[in-house]
Write a protein that holds these residues in place. Structure first.
Motif, PDB file in Angstrom:
ATOM      1  N   SER A 298       8.103  -5.633  -5.643  1.00 46.45           N
ATOM      2  CA  SER A 298       8.748  -6.394  -6.692  1.00 46.45           C
ATOM      3  C   SER A 298       8.555  -8.065  -6.358  1.00 46.45           C
ATOM      4  O   SER A 298       8.730  -7.960  -5.208  1.00 46.45           O
ATOM      5  CB  SER A 298       9.404  -6.219  -8.090  1.00 46.45           C
ATOM      6  OG  SER A 298      11.162  -6.390  -7.280  1.00 46.45           O
ATOM      7  N   PRO A 299       8.275  -9.054  -6.766  1.00 44.56           N
ATOM      8  CA  PRO A 299       8.729 -10.552  -6.221  1.00 44.56           C
ATOM      9  C   PRO A 299       9.798 -11.139  -6.024  1.00 44.56           C
ATOM     10  O   PRO A 299       9.679 -11.486  -4.681  1.00 44.56           O
ATOM     11  CB  PRO A 299       7.988 -11.600  -7.876  1.00 44.56           C
ATOM     12  CG  PRO A 299       7.930 -10.712  -8.815  1.00 44.56           C
ATOM     13  CD  PRO A 299       8.180  -8.987  -8.907  1.00 44.56           C
ATOM     14  N   GLN A 300      10.965 -10.076  -6.213  1.00 46.07           N
ATOM     15  CA  GLN A 300      12.651  -9.812  -5.693  1.00 46.07           C
ATOM     16  C   GLN A 300      12.556  -9.739  -4.203  1.00 46.07           C
ATOM     17  O   GLN A 300      12.993  -9.623  -3.751  1.00 46.07           O
ATOM     18  CB  GLN A 300      12.781  -9.887  -6.644  1.00 46.07           C
ATOM     19  CG  GLN A 300      13.254 -10.741  -8.078  1.00 46.07           C
ATOM     20  CD  GLN A 300      12.891  -9.949  -9.342  1.00 46.07           C
ATOM     21  OE1 GLN A 300      12.091  -9.124  -8.613  1.00 46.07           O
ATOM     22  NE2 GLN A 300      13.158 -10.398 -10.427  1.00 46.07           N
ATOM     23  N   GLU A 301      11.336  -8.186  -4.617  1.00 44.03           N
ATOM     24  CA  GLU A 301      11.008  -7.211  -2.788  1.00 44.03           C
ATOM     25  C   GLU A 301      10.781  -8.116  -2.229  1.00 44.03           C
ATOM     26  O   GLU A 301      10.981  -8.075  -0.830  1.00 44.03           O
ATOM     27  CB  GLU A 301      11.233  -5.800  -3.507  1.00 44.03           C
ATOM     28  CG  GLU A 301      12.307  -5.433  -4.157  1.00 44.03           C
ATOM     29  CD  GLU A 301      11.517  -4.216  -4.852  1.00 44.03           C
ATOM     30  OE1 GLU A 301      12.251  -2.736  -5.586  1.00 44.03           O
ATOM     31  OE2 GLU A 301      10.341  -4.260  -4.876  1.00 44.03           O
TER      32      GLU A 301
ATOM     33  N   ARG B 246       0.710  -1.198  -0.004  1.00 43.82           N
ATOM     34  CA  ARG B 246      -0.349  -0.056   0.678  1.00 43.82           C
ATOM     35  C   ARG B 246       0.878   0.857   0.121  1.00 43.82           C
ATOM     36  O   ARG B 246       1.012   2.264  -0.449  1.00 43.82           O
ATOM     37  CB  ARG B 246      -0.545   0.466   1.173  1.00 43.82           C
ATOM     38  CG  ARG B 246      -1.978  -0.665   1.095  1.00 43.82           C
ATOM     39  CD  ARG B 246      -3.003  -0.656   1.846  1.00 43.82           C
ATOM     40  NE  ARG B 246      -2.491  -0.893   3.397  1.00 43.82           N
ATOM     41  CZ  ARG B 246      -2.488  -1.957   3.968  1.00 43.82           C
ATOM     42  NH1 ARG B 246      -3.534  -3.778   3.250  1.00 43.82           N
ATOM     43  NH2 ARG B 246      -2.610  -2.875   5.319  1.00 43.82           N
ATOM     44  N   HIS B 247       1.923   0.992   0.478  1.00 41.67           N
ATOM     45  CA  HIS B 247       3.192   2.228   0.444  1.00 41.67           C
ATOM     46  C   HIS B 247       4.232   2.448  -0.888  1.00 41.67           C
ATOM     47  O   HIS B 247       4.995   2.879  -0.967  1.00 41.67           O
ATOM     48  CB  HIS B 247       4.079   1.966   1.644  1.00 41.67           C
ATOM     49  CG  HIS B 247       2.654   2.113   2.861  1.00 41.67           C
ATOM     50  ND1 HIS B 247       2.301   3.187   3.232  1.00 41.67           N
ATOM     51  CD2 HIS B 247       2.266   1.360   3.952  1.00 41.67           C
ATOM     52  CE1 HIS B 247       1.451   3.124   4.171  1.00 41.67           C
ATOM     53  NE2 HIS B 247       1.779   1.782   4.941  1.00 41.67           N
ATOM     54  N   CYS B 248       3.580   1.187  -1.314  1.00 41.60           N
ATOM     55  CA  CYS B 248       5.630   1.182  -2.290  1.00 41.60           C
ATOM     56  C   CYS B 248       5.272  -0.023  -3.845  1.00 41.60           C
ATOM     57  O   CYS B 248       3.968  -0.870  -2.847  1.00 41.60           O
ATOM     58  CB  CYS B 248       6.549   0.654  -1.535  1.00 41.60           C
ATOM     59  SG  CYS B 248       7.415   1.718  -0.528  1.00 41.60           S
TER      60      CYS B 248
ATOM     61  N   PHE C 109      12.809   6.974  -3.581  1.00 43.12           N
ATOM     62  CA  PHE C 109      12.137   4.991  -3.015  1.00 43.12           C
ATOM     63  C   PHE C 109      12.290   5.773  -1.211  1.00 43.12           C
ATOM     64  O   PHE C 109      12.717   6.162  -0.939  1.00 43.12           O
ATOM     65  CB  PHE C 109      13.504   4.593  -3.277  1.00 43.12           C
ATOM     66  CG  PHE C 109      13.767   4.383  -4.571  1.00 43.12           C
ATOM     67  CD1 PHE C 109      13.223   3.092  -5.098  1.00 43.12           C
ATOM     68  CD2 PHE C 109      14.548   5.452  -6.034  1.00 43.12           C
ATOM     69  CE1 PHE C 109      13.170   2.665  -7.066  1.00 43.12           C
ATOM     70  CE2 PHE C 109      14.310   4.929  -7.413  1.00 43.12           C
ATOM     71  CZ  PHE C 109      14.310   3.479  -7.381  1.00 43.12           C
ATOM     72  N   LEU C 110      11.625   4.778  -0.939  1.00 40.10           N
ATOM     73  CA  LEU C 110      12.094   4.265   0.810  1.00 40.10           C
ATOM     74  C   LEU C 110      12.184   3.399   1.435  1.00 40.10           C
ATOM     75  O   LEU C 110      11.755   1.686   0.736  1.00 40.10           O
ATOM     76  CB  LEU C 110      10.001   4.071   0.739  1.00 40.10           C
ATOM     77  CG  LEU C 110       9.425   4.454   2.079  1.00 40.10           C
ATOM     78  CD1 LEU C 110      10.279   4.982   3.048  1.00 40.10           C
ATOM     79  CD2 LEU C 110       8.244   4.623   2.120  1.00 40.10           C
ATOM     80  N   GLY C 111      13.072   3.156   2.069  1.00 42.53           N
ATOM     81  CA  GLY C 111      13.592   1.802   3.025  1.00 42.53           C
ATOM     82  C   GLY C 111      12.163   0.856   3.592  1.00 42.53           C
ATOM     83  O   GLY C 111      11.693   2.094   4.788  1.00 42.53           O
ATOM     84  N   ILE C 112      12.038   0.001   3.141  1.00 41.65           N
ATOM     85  CA  ILE C 112      10.990  -0.157   4.445  1.00 41.65           C
ATOM     86  C   ILE C 112      11.635  -2.202   4.917  1.00 41.65           C
ATOM     87  O   ILE C 112      12.179  -2.695   4.048  1.00 41.65           O
ATOM     88  CB  ILE C 112       9.638  -0.149   2.877  1.00 41.65           C
ATOM     89  CG1 ILE C 112       7.952  -0.708   3.824  1.00 41.65           C
ATOM     90  CG2 ILE C 112       9.747  -1.558   2.068  1.00 41.65           C
ATOM     91  CD1 ILE C 112       6.580  -0.618   3.049  1.00 41.65           C
TER      92      ILE C 112
ATOM     93  N   VAL D  91      14.481  -2.807   2.679  1.00 41.92           N
ATOM     94  CA  VAL D  91      14.486  -2.950   1.500  1.00 41.92           C
ATOM     95  C   VAL D  91      14.053  -1.499   1.022  1.00 41.92           C
ATOM     96  O   VAL D  91      12.797  -1.291   1.239  1.00 41.92           O
ATOM     97  CB  VAL D  91      13.599  -4.017   0.213  1.00 41.92           C
ATOM     98  CG1 VAL D  91      13.557  -4.261  -0.954  1.00 41.92           C
ATOM     99  CG2 VAL D  91      13.923  -5.692   2.016  1.00 41.92           C
ATOM    100  N   LEU D  92      14.969  -1.439   0.027  1.00 38.74           N
ATOM    101  CA  LEU D  92      14.993   0.124  -0.930  1.00 38.74           C
ATOM    102  C   LEU D  92      13.595  -0.146  -2.104  1.00 38.74           C
ATOM    103  O   LEU D  92      14.085  -1.053  -2.468  1.00 38.74           O
ATOM    104  CB  LEU D  92      15.763   0.951  -1.608  1.00 38.74           C
ATOM    105  CG  LEU D  92      17.207   0.988  -0.421  1.00 38.74           C
ATOM    106  CD1 LEU D  92      18.326   1.674  -0.974  1.00 38.74           C
ATOM    107  CD2 LEU D  92      16.112   1.829   1.060  1.00 38.74           C
ATOM    108  N   THR D  93      12.926   0.008  -1.610  1.00 41.10           N
ATOM    109  CA  THR D  93      11.290   0.184  -2.580  1.00 41.10           C
ATOM    110  C   THR D  93      10.610   2.069  -3.600  1.00 41.10           C
ATOM    111  O   THR D  93      11.030   1.805  -2.556  1.00 41.10           O
ATOM    112  CB  THR D  93       9.712  -1.205  -2.474  1.00 41.10           C
ATOM    113  OG1 THR D  93       9.527   0.552  -1.565  1.00 41.10           O
ATOM    114  CG2 THR D  93      10.588  -1.790  -2.070  1.00 41.10           C
ATOM    115  N   ARG D  94      10.119   1.237  -4.565  1.00 42.44           N
ATOM    116  CA  ARG D  94       9.598   2.408  -5.351  1.00 42.44           C
ATOM    117  C   ARG D  94       8.186   3.439  -4.288  1.00 42.44           C
ATOM    118  O   ARG D  94       7.761   2.100  -3.752  1.00 42.44           O
ATOM    119  CB  ARG D  94       9.872   2.777  -6.627  1.00 42.44           C
ATOM    120  CG  ARG D  94       8.636   3.735  -7.695  1.00 42.44           C
ATOM    121  CD  ARG D  94       8.988   3.691  -9.214  1.00 42.44           C
ATOM    122  NE  ARG D  94       9.685   3.264  -9.217  1.00 42.44           N
ATOM    123  CZ  ARG D  94      10.827   4.201  -9.842  1.00 42.44           C
ATOM    124  NH1 ARG D  94      10.314   5.702 -10.022  1.00 42.44           N
ATOM    125  NH2 ARG D  94      11.986   4.183 -10.378  1.00 42.44           N
TER     126      ARG D  94
END
Length: 811
Positions: A278-281, A273-275, A313-316, A293-296
């Motif tokens: 991807s499947p790998q993330e 809901r925030h980012c 990019f947000l670290g989550i 994990v740095l995600t868009r």
């Protein structure tokens, strides 16, 4: 009626090495032996797990197979040795007491995120461990952060102070229980406890009748307070991630004006809901390591933009301890979770220390009485081209070793000044420490020294060689030189050679490579500041095949803090006074007085060291475009320049980044594919219209990238009103072109087709994607970091490896 012939018995003596302690391996062996009706024993030693099983040949054969194919998920078996002998008449199978062996060692399991079985118990009101913040089993929980010595048994951990109650002891003793020999096993009756205190250390009365300290802390978070939480490897500072006011207040108190925070959310669905995940993330987020994990970042996320200003990019991360799981579910909020320290200090570890150091930041403290022996920050990972890349290697990754392709001597690599780690080598292992931090104060140096001592003791390393950076003023270098004065051999290693050697060791390479080392600063062999380097390197040595043009840094460190000074200095040096137009955005950052000081520093060569750094070039372009003229944290100008390019691609979704559309993953080339080269031509995948001109000249056998035409073209685009995002895209494409052309020229000279990319600049996802696509389309085989960071957090590995080989060839 014929009888079935009795099968002959035999004995298998088995030694298993790897990470096989603290991961449920002995209980697994017990269950496996029982399953196959085998008798004998298993026990831990300081270097391995030893097993002896007696039974039929068929049963032993099946046991030997399943020992490796069905091992516990957290075990990492490196070697199994088996000897067969005549039967000894064992009557049962047992787990015997561990045996300590002087001078022996083995790899140690990192801490592991809460497993699903423990989580189910934690959330079950009928379970005796319901909401117990220290629930664990052989598949999860604390490991390295509580270990004081090996073998891994409770008396050698910080859990030795807690005597198990009869129920916990029964679980511990039951071979069929998943807590069989789980060393941190505990429950609310016999284990560690939490308490909530204010910032003066006074016990906080629960706010709600019948509530416990965790519930009270959750209420504080919902009310907009800042709570210091004692976790696995130290204290974290937490607050609501959706509240602009409290996030700004945390920044003010922590003295961290704009460096991004990470957030923690309850589930993967909430993360999505925030980012964009991807499947790998998703695999990384839910892994036993559970890193940041740095995600868009989604534009519609309610997470405050104050959490990561000017970034896309947000670290989550997801909860990785039971305490986190309870807090996140109680608050119902995404929470900022950042290291419990003031800016640039090491993370607070002990209760008294936290109350002393963090009383000016946190409103209250959620403490517990299980000691932390080794402090750890959270690990940070990004996914690029389908591959995870560590930005910070700490919790749940260290101290897992890097496997070397050669037998190493006992060496200590002391690392760099920023993002420090150290590395100890012996045998076929490189033990890279967790992230230590920036070596800028005595507190960090003490943390460094304390952690070096721990690693030396646990892995029985007594260094015969000390490796360090060339820079004499680094605290890590001074530390190394003091050890060198005691008679230990000292090997200084050039910063960028260490970067490339680190990438080589990370990938198990031995043949020479073309190394592209791009970062901010590193002392060069000629005394100048390097950072835009093209090396031909192996572990023994390197030659400098090319670099960016030397340009002055007016004010030295002041230019790093204020990239506008770098930009003005570059314009004056390359284009002259006439190009210093007051309409340029960068001129809004420096007044006439500062500009005149910069001009005189350059003319008179006063405090203006020469620099070939790609990181400083990124800074200069960022300042020139008016994106960031003064920084609050290392790399900020370059990061925001990359964000401008991502924004531009967002405005033009049909635009294609070399190797894939922005935000999509290009298929990585597999090792072992044909690496034949077509040299001397530009790749068809590049677009000359989307890059700026530059020239490569040769001076005394070294190729130099001249930057005058590039800078002039960027300024012309500014005068033409080209948006800064589009200019940033063109600049990134230009740097990728530089790398490609230089590698072609060096490959023509040397015949080398393997390229190693290292240095903090390659944390830039856009640049990395473009660069790899260009190089691979040209037939190069490209290697990037996988197990250690490409930034200075990986330097110590390269130092230790180079020192190993320098010691071999030294007269």
């Amino acid at each position: 009626m014929s009888r079935k012939p009795k099968q002959a018995l035999k004995v298998a003596s088995i030694n298993v090495r790897g990470i096989v302690q603290g991961v449920g391996f002995r209980p697994f062996v017990y269950s496996l032996a029982t399953k196959h009706n085998l008798k004998g024993w298993v026990y831990n030693t300081s270097e391995d797990v030893r097993i002896e099983v007696e039974g039929s040949a068929e049963a032993i054969e099946q046991f030997e197979l399943e020992l490796q194919t069905k091992a516990p998920p957290l075990a990492h078996i490196e070697s199994v040795t088996i000897e067969h002998r005549l039967p000894l008449g064992y009557e049962s199978f047992e787990i015997r007491p561990s045996q300590t062996q002087e001078g022996k060692y083995q790899p140690i399991s990192p801490d592991i995120a809460t497993c699903q079985a423990c989580l189910a118990e934690l959330l079950n009101p009928e379970d005796r461990r319901y909401r117990y913040p220290f629930i664990n089993c052989t598949n999860c929980g604390p490991r390295f952060t509580i270990i004081e010595g090996m073998p891994y048994d409770r008396p050698k951990t910080t859990m030795r102070y807690f005597q198990m109650c009869p129920q916990c002891q029964a679980e511990y003793d039951n071979p069929l229980d998943r807590r069989f020999h789980a060393q941190p096993n505990a429950c609310p009756k016999c284990g560690p406890q939490v308490e909530l205190v204010d910032n003066r250390g006074n016990l906080v009365t629960p706010i709600l009748s019948g509530s416990n300290p965790v519930a009270a802390a959750s209420q504080c978070l919902k009310e907009g307070k800042i709570v210091a939480i004692k976790g696995l490897g130290g204290f974290l500072l937490a607050c609501s991630a959706t509240n602009d006011t409290v996030v700004r207040e945390l920044r003010r108190r922590k003295r961290r004006s704009s460096k991004p925070f990470a957030i923690m959310v309850t589930t993967v669905d909430e993360a999505k809901r925030h980012c964009y995940v991807s499947p790998q993330e998703e695999v990384l987020l839910t892994s036993p390591q559970s890193p940041i994990v740095l995600t868009r970042w989604r534009a519609d996320s309610p997470v405050s933009r104050e959490v990561a200003p000017n970034l896309q990019f947000l670290g989550i991360m997801l909860p990785y301890t039971p305490l986190h799981h309870i807090l996140l579910r109680d608050t119902g909020l995404p929470l900022v979770m950042t290291s419990g320290n003031l800016s640039e200090e090491p993370i607070a570890r002990d209760n008294d220390e936290a109350l002393r150091r963090l009383c000016g930041i946190a409103d209250c403290f959620l403490l517990h009485n299980r000691d932390i022996y080794s402090s750890y920050d959270d690990s940070v990972v990004a996914v690029e081209r389908g591959t995870s890349q560590l930005m910070r290697r700490a919790r749940s990754y260290a101290p897992y070793p890097i496997h070397l392709s050669f037998r190493a001597r006992q060496v200590l690599g002391c690392g760099a000044e920023e993002k420090n780690t150290f590395c100890l080598t012996r045998d076929s292992y490189a033990f890279l420490s967790q992230h230590i931090g920036d070596m800028e104060n005595m507190e960090t140096l003490e943390h460094f020294d304390r952690t070096v001592s721990l690693y030396k003791r646990l892995f029985h390393v007594e260094p015969e060689i000390i490796a360090c950076d060339l820079h004499p003023d680094y605290l890590a270098t001074r530390y190394a030189r003091e050890l060198g004065e005691s008679g230990i051999k000292l090997v200084p290693v050039q910063h960028h050679h260490a970067h490339i050697a680190s990438c080589m060791a990370d990938n198990g390479l031995e043949a020479p490579v073309i190394g592209v080392a791009f970062d901010g600063t590193g002392m060069g062999a000629d005394g100048n500041i390097w950072g835009g380097e093209f090396l031909v390197a192996n572990y023994h040595s390197f030659s400098r095949a090319g670099h960016l043009q030397y340009l002055p840094l007016p004010g030295g460190a002041a230019a790093i803090k204020r990239p506008c000074r770098t930009a003005i200095g570059y314009i004056l040096t390359l284009l002259g006074d006439n190009a210093l137009n007051h309409d340029l955005p960068v001129m809004r950052e420096a007044d006439d007085t500062e500009t005149e000081v910069i001009r005189r520093q350059i003319e008179r060569r006063i405090n203006s060291p020469l620099c070939s750094s790609m990181g400083r070039l990124f800074d200069a372009i960022s300042a020139l475009l008016g994106i960031r003229g003064e920084i609050d944290y290392e790399g900020q100008a370059a990061v925001e320049l990359e964000m401008a390019a991502h924004s531009w691609y967002g405005k033009e979704p049909s635009s294609v980044i070399a190797g894939g559309v922005d935000g999509c993953e290009a298929k990585p080339k597999q090792t072992g594919q044909d690496s034949s080269l077509t040299l001397g031509t530009r790749s068809a995948i590049s677009d000359d219209k989307e890059s700026y001109p530059f020239h490569i000249v040769e001076d005394k056998g070294i190729r130099i990238v001249q930057l005058k035409d590039l800078l002039s073209a960027v300024i012309e685009d500014l005068h033409q009103g080209i948006p800064s995002g589009r200019i940033s895209v063109r600049f990134h494409s230009t740097v990728a072109q530089m790398i490609n052309e230089m590698c072609h020229l060096i490959a023509n000279d040397t015949g080398i087709s393997q390229i190693a990319l290292s240095g903090g600049v390659f944390q830039n996802r856009l640049l990395l994607r473009k660069t790899i696509s260009l190089l691979e389309s040209s037939g190069f085989q490209v290697f990037t970091h996988r197990q250690v960071p490409c930034n200075d957090g990986g330097i110590s590995l390269g130092q230790a490896v180079v020192a190993n080989f320098a010691a071999v060839v030294a007269p």
